[in-house]
Design an enzyme around this catalytic site. Structure first.
Site, PDB file in Angstrom:
ATOM      1  N   ASP A  25       0.872  -1.169   0.000  1.00 33.50           N
ATOM      2  CA  ASP A  25       0.000   0.000   0.000  1.00 33.50           C
ATOM      3  C   ASP A  25       0.914   1.225   0.000  1.00 33.50           C
ATOM      4  O   ASP A  25       1.465   1.601   1.026  1.00 33.50           O
ATOM      5  CB  ASP A  25      -0.894  -0.020   1.249  1.00 33.50           C
ATOM      6  CG  ASP A  25      -1.783   1.224   1.365  1.00 33.50           C
ATOM      7  OD1 ASP A  25      -1.764   2.054   0.435  1.00 33.50           O
ATOM      8  OD2 ASP A  25      -2.479   1.362   2.389  1.00 33.50           O
ATOM      9  N   LYS A  43       2.854  11.645  -3.101  1.00 35.71           N
ATOM     10  CA  LYS A  43       1.909  10.859  -3.899  1.00 35.71           C
ATOM     11  C   LYS A  43       0.912  11.787  -4.597  1.00 35.71           C
ATOM     12  O   LYS A  43       0.415  11.486  -5.684  1.00 35.71           O
ATOM     13  CB  LYS A  43       1.170   9.857  -3.008  1.00 35.71           C
ATOM     14  CG  LYS A  43       0.153   8.982  -3.735  1.00 35.71           C
ATOM     15  CD  LYS A  43      -0.464   7.966  -2.798  1.00 35.71           C
ATOM     16  CE  LYS A  43      -1.528   7.115  -3.476  1.00 35.71           C
ATOM     17  NZ  LYS A  43      -2.098   6.104  -2.560  1.00 35.71           N
ATOM     18  N   GLU A  50      -7.193   0.417  -4.597  1.00 39.76           N
ATOM     19  CA  GLU A  50      -7.183   0.322  -3.146  1.00 39.76           C
ATOM     20  C   GLU A  50      -8.511  -0.172  -2.558  1.00 39.76           C
ATOM     21  O   GLU A  50      -8.508  -1.068  -1.692  1.00 39.76           O
ATOM     22  CB  GLU A  50      -6.803   1.686  -2.549  1.00 39.76           C
ATOM     23  CG  GLU A  50      -5.331   2.034  -2.788  1.00 39.76           C
ATOM     24  CD  GLU A  50      -4.992   3.491  -2.545  1.00 39.76           C
ATOM     25  OE1 GLU A  50      -5.890   4.238  -2.090  1.00 39.76           O
ATOM     26  OE2 GLU A  50      -3.842   3.883  -2.796  1.00 39.76           O
ATOM     27  N   ASP A  67     -12.915   4.896   1.164  1.00 41.27           N
ATOM     28  CA  ASP A  67     -11.471   4.923   1.389  1.00 41.27           C
ATOM     29  C   ASP A  67     -10.974   6.367   1.416  1.00 41.27           C
ATOM     30  O   ASP A  67     -10.821   7.012   0.376  1.00 41.27           O
ATOM     31  CB  ASP A  67     -10.767   4.139   0.276  1.00 41.27           C
ATOM     32  CG  ASP A  67      -9.261   4.056   0.465  1.00 41.27           C
ATOM     33  OD1 ASP A  67      -8.742   4.693   1.394  1.00 41.27           O
ATOM     34  OD2 ASP A  67      -8.604   3.352  -0.325  1.00 41.27           O
TER      35      ASP A  67
END
Length: 615
Positions: free
Chosen positions: A21, A83, A179, A201
């Site tokens: 992850d 990210k 994800e 999420d």
């Protein structure tokens, strides 16, 4: 006496693959050992690896906790939350307002550090290298095979950037896995649930919402949506903005901004468990802030951001044709979902308690490790299938600036679709292929992905050529496009690698615009198609006049030319009423002219031949 090592030839060697992850704030790496999921800890026993990299003047690179120690005193060289910059353009990166010095090269962004310009891909690669080393220390051997998770709404550029970072780190990427889907795998296998489930999420930098059907070992993604620029970081920025409301911020340094964000994050995390948290800081200009920050106040200012996520939830449910009460359960993923305001608002929306019985920080890595274990063949006893989808439709531009969708959104991947097209003009030997992404009827309202040209088409009359365009989306969500002229076999293809990703405004409004503008778009498409049909009639009739005008009397020729001139005027002004009227007047003339041309063609073909030779 020489000894031989005896082994069972049918015994399969143990092969460890990992699930990663790669998060905005923290990253995790997990594997399956003796049938059990293990989240691999670092040497100090911590499972959450800070997604932080520091570049020192002497060429040294620090990662994880070691890098985080310097985040306040060396903000320009200690990179966090990068990210959010993966696959982004320079302008999009500047809008993020991260405390870095940015540079650009052909639209892509880099961060200026002690060691020169560093791309977000290189930063991610350093984090992945550290995770690989962590796994090697724990397992006692190197690992290369990995499933790496990405936000479901990452576009092609962002996915490609993630894959490139993994390759730099020495990983063999088995698959890029969405994800929310990874989380569903963990819940589906660990808890043996069935039904229609939603995965909410909310991570450090991204938000995803997916709806999946879990049934008899099949994980089918029904619909997905989200925002790649919304996460826990934005709640931290909200707190900073709030505490500085009555203070002059012009003199704040990069160190001040980093320190404020760091304290805001700590305050937010403390407020998940307590009613108040102290916000204390002394800034470089002497400003001293000392607040006893209440949870109730934070929830008042955070309401808007949580509501933004629920707007996305609403769109995805509509896409899936479902109502909130048709959802069996809502799985909470990501550390930011620990905020009580998030759990309350999500619970109120679905009228049920969200599922939090697997650690929201670890569930994505756990699901990724199960998928990795399956892909290397270790889980031979398991019988389950993963069916993921693409988030936005893919297609090409056709005449008139219209979008022809070839793969509709929420199609299950991997997927391949083909469609045939043809040339617009006589003798056309090349065709420009424009690949687009989105839900609108007009190309200008969608997102351009790539351009390429198909050359070497044999010259034919308009409409005779057969151009087959093939779209292929692999299991990672990456697109390749091929165009082939069927009679000659001439072919051209492209792996779609745009230079940067969708902006947050585009992601946020694409589906909403398509819904709100559907009637207008449909009417515009009809109008453009009528204008296009008239253009084809004009081209064909004009070409016929040049070739066989002697078949018409002078009066007929002049009348047809006059009508064609009027038709051209209607086409240029997009006057549909005039176009329809003139086409009805041209039709009897052009039909009669076409019949005479056909008669001439037949006579030419039969000239000099006996009846026996054609019978």
């Amino acid at each position: 006496m020489t000894l031989f090592q005896i082994s069972d030839p049918d015994e399969k060697p143990i092969k460890h693959a990992v699930g990663i992850d790669l998060g905005t704030t923290h990253s995790l790496i997990a594997t399956v050992l003796d049938g059990e999921i293990t989240v691999i800890p670092s040497s100090d026993g911590k499972k959450l690896f800070p997604s932080a990299v520091r570049y020192l003047k002497d060429g040294t690179v620090h990662t994880g906790s070691e890098a985080v120690k310097a985040k306040n005193r060396d903000p320009f060289n200690t990179l966090l939350s990068t990210k959010r910059l993966l696959g982004r353009s320079y302008d999009e990166a500047m809008a993020e307002a991260l405390p870095y010095r940015l540079s650009q090269n052909e639209g892509t962004v880099s961060v200026i550090t002690n060691q020169g310009d560093i791309s977000p891909i290189q930063v991610s690669a350093e984090i992945l290298k550290a995770l690989r080393s962590q796994a090697k220390d724990f397992l006692g051997h190197d690992v290369q095979d990995a499933v790496i998770t990405v936000p479901a709404y990452f576009d092609d550029a962002q996915r490609q950037a993630t894959r490139d970072a993994a390759r730099i780190a020495g990983f063999n990427v088995l698959r890029l896995l969405n994800e929310p889907t990874a989380a569903a795998i963990a819940y589906g296998l660990e808890k043996a649930v069935e039904g229609v489930y939603a995965v909410y999420d909310l991570g450090g930098g991204t938000f995803d919402f997916s709806i999946l059907r879990l049934q008899k070992g099949i994980f089918e993604v029904i619909a997905t949506g989200g925002d790649t620029q919304l996460g826990g970081d934005d709640f931290d920025k909200l707190i900073v903005k709030d505490v500085l409301t009555h203070h002059d911020t012009d003199q704040l340094t990069a160190q001040d901004h980093r320190q404020l964000l760091s304290i805001a994050k700590t305050v937010r995390e403390r407020l998940t468990k307590q009613q108040r948290a102290y916000f204390q800081v002394k800034l470089s200009d002497g400003l001293h802030i000392d607040l006893n920050y209440p949870r109730s106040h934070f929830e008042n200012i955070a309401y808007g951001l949580v509501n933004r996520t629920l707007d996305k939830v609403n769109f995805v449910l509509k896409d899936a044709g479902l109502e909130p009460d048709e959802i069996s359960g809502v799985v909470m993923v990501g550390g930011a979902t620990r905020m009580p305001i998030v759990q309350k608002m999500v619970g109120d929306y679905f009228q049920m308690e969200p599922l939090t019985n697997i650690d929201p920080d670890q569930v994505v890595a756990m699901g990724a490790s199960l998928q990795a274990d399956k892909l290397v063949g270790s889980r031979s006893g398991d019988d389950w299938l993963l069916l993921d989808v693409i988030p936005l439709s893919l297609g090409i531009e056709t005449m008139g600036g219209l979008t022809e969708r070839i793969i509709p959104r929420n199609s299950t991947i991997p997927v391949a679709r083909s469609q045939e097209f043809t040339t617009f003009k006589d003798g056309q030997t090349a065709m420009k292929i424009h690949v687009v992404q989105g839900e609108r009827e007009l190309v200008d309202d969608n997102r351009s992905l790539a351009h390429f040209e198909l050359r070497g088409i044999p010259p034919m009359v308009a409409g005779a050529a057969r151009i087959r365009v093939d779209f292929q989306v692999d299991a990672d969500g990456l697109l390749s496009v091929t165009a082939r002229e069927m009679s000659s076999g001439v072919e051209q293809s492209i792996i779609v690698k745009p230079s940067y990703g969708l902006s947050d405004e585009v992601i946020a409004t694409m589906l909403q615009d398509s819904i709100q503008s559907s009637t207008i778009d449909a009417n515009i498409r009809v109008e453009r198609e009528e204008v296009l049909g008239a253009s084809q009639l004009f081209e064909a009739t004009n070409s016929a006049l040049q070739a066989d005008s002697d078949l018409l009397s002078e009066e007929e020729s002049m009348k047809l030319q006059s009508l064609l001139a009027k038709l051209k005027g209607g086409i240029d002004s997009s006057n549909l009423e005039a176009i329809r009227k003139i086409q009805s007047e041209i039709a009897p003339l052009s039909d009669d002219f076409a019949a005479r041309r056909m008669d001439r063609s037949i006579r030419k073909a039969l000239a000099g031949k006996s009846i026996d030779s054609v019978s």
